[in-house]
Design a protein around this motif. Structure first.
Motif, PDB file in Angstrom:
ATOM      1  N   VAL A  92       0.816  -1.220   0.000  1.00  0.00           N
ATOM      2  CA  VAL A  92       0.000   0.000   0.000  1.00  0.00           C
ATOM      3  C   VAL A  92       0.848   1.267   0.000  1.00  0.00           C
ATOM      4  N   GLY A  93       2.130   1.126   0.248  1.00  0.00           N
ATOM      5  CA  GLY A  93       2.994   2.302   0.212  1.00  0.00           C
ATOM      6  C   GLY A  93       4.450   1.907   0.374  1.00  0.00           C
ATOM      7  N   THR A  95       8.573   3.588   1.203  1.00  0.00           N
ATOM      8  CA  THR A  95       9.476   4.711   1.457  1.00  0.00           C
ATOM      9  C   THR A  95      10.715   4.508   0.598  1.00  0.00           C
ATOM     10  N   LEU A  96      11.350   5.616   0.268  1.00  0.00           N
ATOM     11  CA  LEU A  96      12.492   5.584  -0.656  1.00  0.00           C
ATOM     12  C   LEU A  96      13.590   6.476  -0.073  1.00  0.00           C
ATOM     13  N   PRO A 126       2.015   4.058  -3.879  1.00  0.00           N
ATOM     14  CA  PRO A 126       2.653   5.368  -3.761  1.00  0.00           C
ATOM     15  C   PRO A 126       3.896   5.365  -2.868  1.00  0.00           C
ATOM     16  N   VAL A 127       4.841   6.232  -3.219  1.00  0.00           N
ATOM     17  CA  VAL A 127       5.938   6.514  -2.299  1.00  0.00           C
ATOM     18  C   VAL A 127       5.409   7.524  -1.287  1.00  0.00           C
ATOM     19  N   ILE A 128       5.455   7.181  -0.010  1.00  0.00           N
ATOM     20  CA  ILE A 128       4.820   8.051   0.978  1.00  0.00           C
ATOM     21  C   ILE A 128       5.817   8.846   1.808  1.00  0.00           C
ATOM     22  N   ALA A 129       7.071   8.440   1.825  1.00  0.00           N
ATOM     23  CA  ALA A 129       8.078   9.220   2.552  1.00  0.00           C
ATOM     24  C   ALA A 129       9.433   8.922   1.935  1.00  0.00           C
ATOM     25  N   GLY A 130      10.339   9.878   2.063  1.00  0.00           N
ATOM     26  CA  GLY A 130      11.655   9.680   1.460  1.00  0.00           C
ATOM     27  C   GLY A 130      12.745  10.365   2.240  1.00  0.00           C
ATOM     28  N   ASP A 131      13.965  10.133   1.799  1.00  0.00           N
ATOM     29  CA  ASP A 131      15.133  10.760   2.419  1.00  0.00           C
ATOM     30  C   ASP A 131      16.211  10.858   1.350  1.00  0.00           C
ATOM     31  N   THR A 148      11.528   0.640   1.700  1.00  0.00           N
ATOM     32  CA  THR A 148      10.798  -0.120   2.708  1.00  0.00           C
ATOM     33  C   THR A 148       9.342  -0.156   2.268  1.00  0.00           C
ATOM     34  N   ILE A 150       5.255  -1.187   2.883  1.00  0.00           N
ATOM     35  CA  ILE A 150       4.216  -1.419   3.874  1.00  0.00           C
ATOM     36  C   ILE A 150       3.070  -2.085   3.133  1.00  0.00           C
TER      37      ILE A 150
ATOM     38  N   PHE B  32       6.086  11.243  -8.973  1.00  0.00           N
ATOM     39  CA  PHE B  32       5.346  10.228  -8.233  1.00  0.00           C
ATOM     40  C   PHE B  32       3.904  10.668  -7.990  1.00  0.00           C
ATOM     41  N   LYS B  33       2.971   9.785  -8.313  1.00  0.00           N
ATOM     42  CA  LYS B  33       1.571  10.057  -7.984  1.00  0.00           C
ATOM     43  C   LYS B  33       1.440  10.143  -6.478  1.00  0.00           C
ATOM     44  N   GLY B  35       0.078   9.786  -2.707  1.00  0.00           N
ATOM     45  CA  GLY B  35      -0.604   8.705  -2.021  1.00  0.00           C
ATOM     46  C   GLY B  35      -1.927   9.106  -1.404  1.00  0.00           C
ATOM     47  N   LEU B  41       3.728  12.454   0.795  1.00  0.00           N
ATOM     48  CA  LEU B  41       5.036  12.872   0.298  1.00  0.00           C
ATOM     49  C   LEU B  41       5.056  14.368   0.005  1.00  0.00           C
ATOM     50  N   ALA B  48       5.272  10.251   7.000  1.00  0.00           N
ATOM     51  CA  ALA B  48       4.030  10.313   6.251  1.00  0.00           C
ATOM     52  C   ALA B  48       2.996   9.450   6.939  1.00  0.00           C
ATOM     53  N   LEU B  50      -0.390   6.964   6.639  1.00  0.00           N
ATOM     54  CA  LEU B  50      -1.109   6.018   5.790  1.00  0.00           C
ATOM     55  C   LEU B  50      -2.211   5.463   6.680  1.00  0.00           C
ATOM     56  N   THR B  57      11.469   7.250   7.087  1.00  0.00           N
ATOM     57  CA  THR B  57      12.688   6.540   6.692  1.00  0.00           C
ATOM     58  C   THR B  57      13.868   7.499   6.655  1.00  0.00           C
ATOM     59  N   ASP B  58      15.060   6.998   6.980  1.00  0.00           N
ATOM     60  CA  ASP B  58      16.288   7.785   6.922  1.00  0.00           C
ATOM     61  C   ASP B  58      17.484   6.882   6.682  1.00  0.00           C
ATOM     62  N   THR B 148      13.718   2.462   8.984  1.00  0.00           N
ATOM     63  CA  THR B 148      12.365   2.919   8.674  1.00  0.00           C
ATOM     64  C   THR B 148      11.513   2.615   9.895  1.00  0.00           C
TER      65      THR B 148
END
Lengths: 350, 350
Positions: A92-93, A95-96, A126-131, A148, A150, B32-33, B35, B41, B48, B50, B57-58, B148
């Motif tokens: 469902v999501g 992170t990148l 969707p990508v929901i969070a990133g760094d 990661t 989910i 990215f579409k 979420g 994002l 984020a 959900l 994430t880091d 994450t």
């Protein structure tokens, strides 16, 4: 600690094989209190379960970062989606997190991101969070992409319960195998690892080489809608050999595999011979290995043949009680033990 | 693409400041579409949302990997726990992915893992999934640790609703600020960044230097139990200056900060002067910046003073309508705009 104990980390420690298993079970697991989930760190699956959520993480270090059939960005997304699917989750999501060396070309970063986004957008994950981190150009050779995933429990896992001969599994854990289950591989093996190695070594194999990289949502939806799937695992590092051995050891059962039934592309076999590497030991990035109840195996196979990424699926073996580990019936009629690779013979394939 | 567009990635692109914001908003978000989550994002928060889950994430690249007050393993765990807390989550599990250079000493890996496990175990946040990769010794200088975090909504967020003067926030997003809110920082600023820089440069500052690294569960539990907290953010890369500017720009309001109220350790101030670096621009790893309803701010402050990591908390400013950005009332009675740092002046601090 004496000097002998303080050895240096080797490539094999990260290669998905036996040495990595030792490192994890001896150095990591004893330190961390277990999360008490249904599938937790101690299960050493690629993913873990937290209530009704599946979580999976992977740092991607593939080299070259662009290869025939994919690149580090799309590979990271596909790999993580597949890990979630393998446990019976619906992604469902994601992170990148990226670590990029200073001086890396923005045009290359754009390509990586565009390819990753295409897989995410096409599959509605969707990508929901990133760094984003940048380190010195002397400190890292190529970007590292950590994804990661989910997931929630796949809605078809519920309908699957009754079909699987009365057995009930909330998740498709590696340890669910039962005697009689058929082993299905959803397509040809060795494509990804042989592509990476061939590109690194400069072999072309007449332009046929291509990674099998794919997000396997359709494949898993299809298999689960037929039902009877007890376990699923994506045969990445350590290849099919590693996956079958994990199935066998975690379920405390044996697996007999018919070598001639294992689908292998001609160029992969040739490359394997030329390079002296068994295609069963190298990683795949668009395949699942399934353990399926015998009454459903043929139906699952037929349904998989109608999917884009499951056209070459085959039943390659069976779960048995009276055998230890994984035994290969060879094409010439003999038997040999299919061992856990010590390490993946091809480093940095994912 | 012309050559000018194809620039090279610089350290500032990953430094948490204005350039990184541009990279993310221009190169990543359009691809990215979204979420469609409550905090997704596009909100560019550190975490984020959900459904009822927070994810953060880091990738950690801190150098040196062992420093006064912590190391890359414990820092990764603390940082991710704090990111989950900052959005109003309660961390329930972490994933841990490591990329290790070949030849790295097992004894060092053990220390990193032991320190990470200690934070996890003490705070009852289990590691639920992991990944281990090894790359060539020429390809990476030091290990990279990507964590994450998965969290659920903090149970105290509900009681918080009524206390916050009728405002209702499901999450402590950066954009929740309201005119009149008091800005609280939960302790001294600049400790972590100045420690890393001092150790790299070889300054000792009479043995006082120590990172503020800490997992802030008690601090956030305490603040939320008093109530009135609208936003929270951990001032890591780019420091307090970056955090306050994000609060201001995302809430479309101004912030006036009283410089003399900002708690700064003596050695941090000295190091800042010696190295020509503003402590407000460098990262912290054990602090939160809170925006709190004026009727609750003093009570939150008093409660924080009773916690281990909130002893030095202070009210440093106020949210206002008629100001753009962040304005610092200086100790000599003047005013200056506190700008977003172009990049963190100290690379690889986390």
């Amino acid at each position: 600690m004496n000097m002998e104990e303080d050895r240096m980390i080797s490539m094999e420690d990260g290669a998905g094989g036996e040495l990595m298993g030792q490192l994890i079970s001896q150095e990591i697991l004893p330190l961390f209190k277990d999360g008490q989930g249904e599938v937790s760190l101690e299960d050493l699956d690629d993913s873990a379960v937290l209530g009704d959520i599946v979580v999976s993480t992977d740092s991607h270090t593939v080299k070259p970062i662009f290869f025939s059939g994919g690149d580090i960005g799309s590979l990271a997304v596909c790999g993580t989606i597949n890990d979630i699917l393998a446990l019976g989750g619906m992604p469902v999501g994601l992170t990148l997190a990226m670590v990029i060396p200073e001086g890396f070309r923005l045009s290359k970063l754009r390509r990586i991101l565009k390819n990753a986004a295409e897989i995410c957008n096409d599959n509605e994950v969707p990508v929901i969070a990133g760094d984003t981190k940048v380190v010195g150009r002397d400190d890292l050779d190529e970007p590292i992409v950590t994804t990661t995933g989910i997931g929630r429990r796949h809605q078809l896992l519920d309908s699957n319960f009754e079909l699987a001969g009365g057995r009930k599994y909330r998740w498709l854990s590696d340890k669910n195998l039962n005697p009689g289950d058929k082993i299905i591989v959803t397509g040809t093996v060795g494509d990804h690892g042989m592509t990476i190695l061939s590109e690194r070594e400069g072999y072309g194999f007449e332009g046929e080489i291509k990674s099998d990289m794919a997000a396997l949502l359709e494949v898993m939806d299809t298999a689960l809608s037929v039902g009877g799937v007890a376990s699923a695992k994506d045969p990445t590092r350590g290849g099919l050999a590693n996956t079958l051995n994990e199935f066998a050891s975690k379920s405390d059962l044996g697996i007999i595999v018919d070598e001639k039934e294992i689908p292998i592309k001609r160029w992969v076999a040739s490359a394997g011979e030329l390079l002296g590497i068994d295609p069963l030991n190298v990683g795949n990035e668009g395949k699942m290995v399934l353990a399926v109840h015998p009454t459903r195996a043929e139906k699952v196979l037929k349904a998989l043949h109608e999917t884009k990424d499951g056209r070459d699926a085959a039943i390659i073996g069976e779960v048995v009680e009276d055998v230890d580990g994984v035994v290969l019936k060879t094409e010439v009629g003999g038997h040999r033990v299919l061992e856990v690779p010590i390490g993946d013979p091809v480093p940095r394939i994912c």
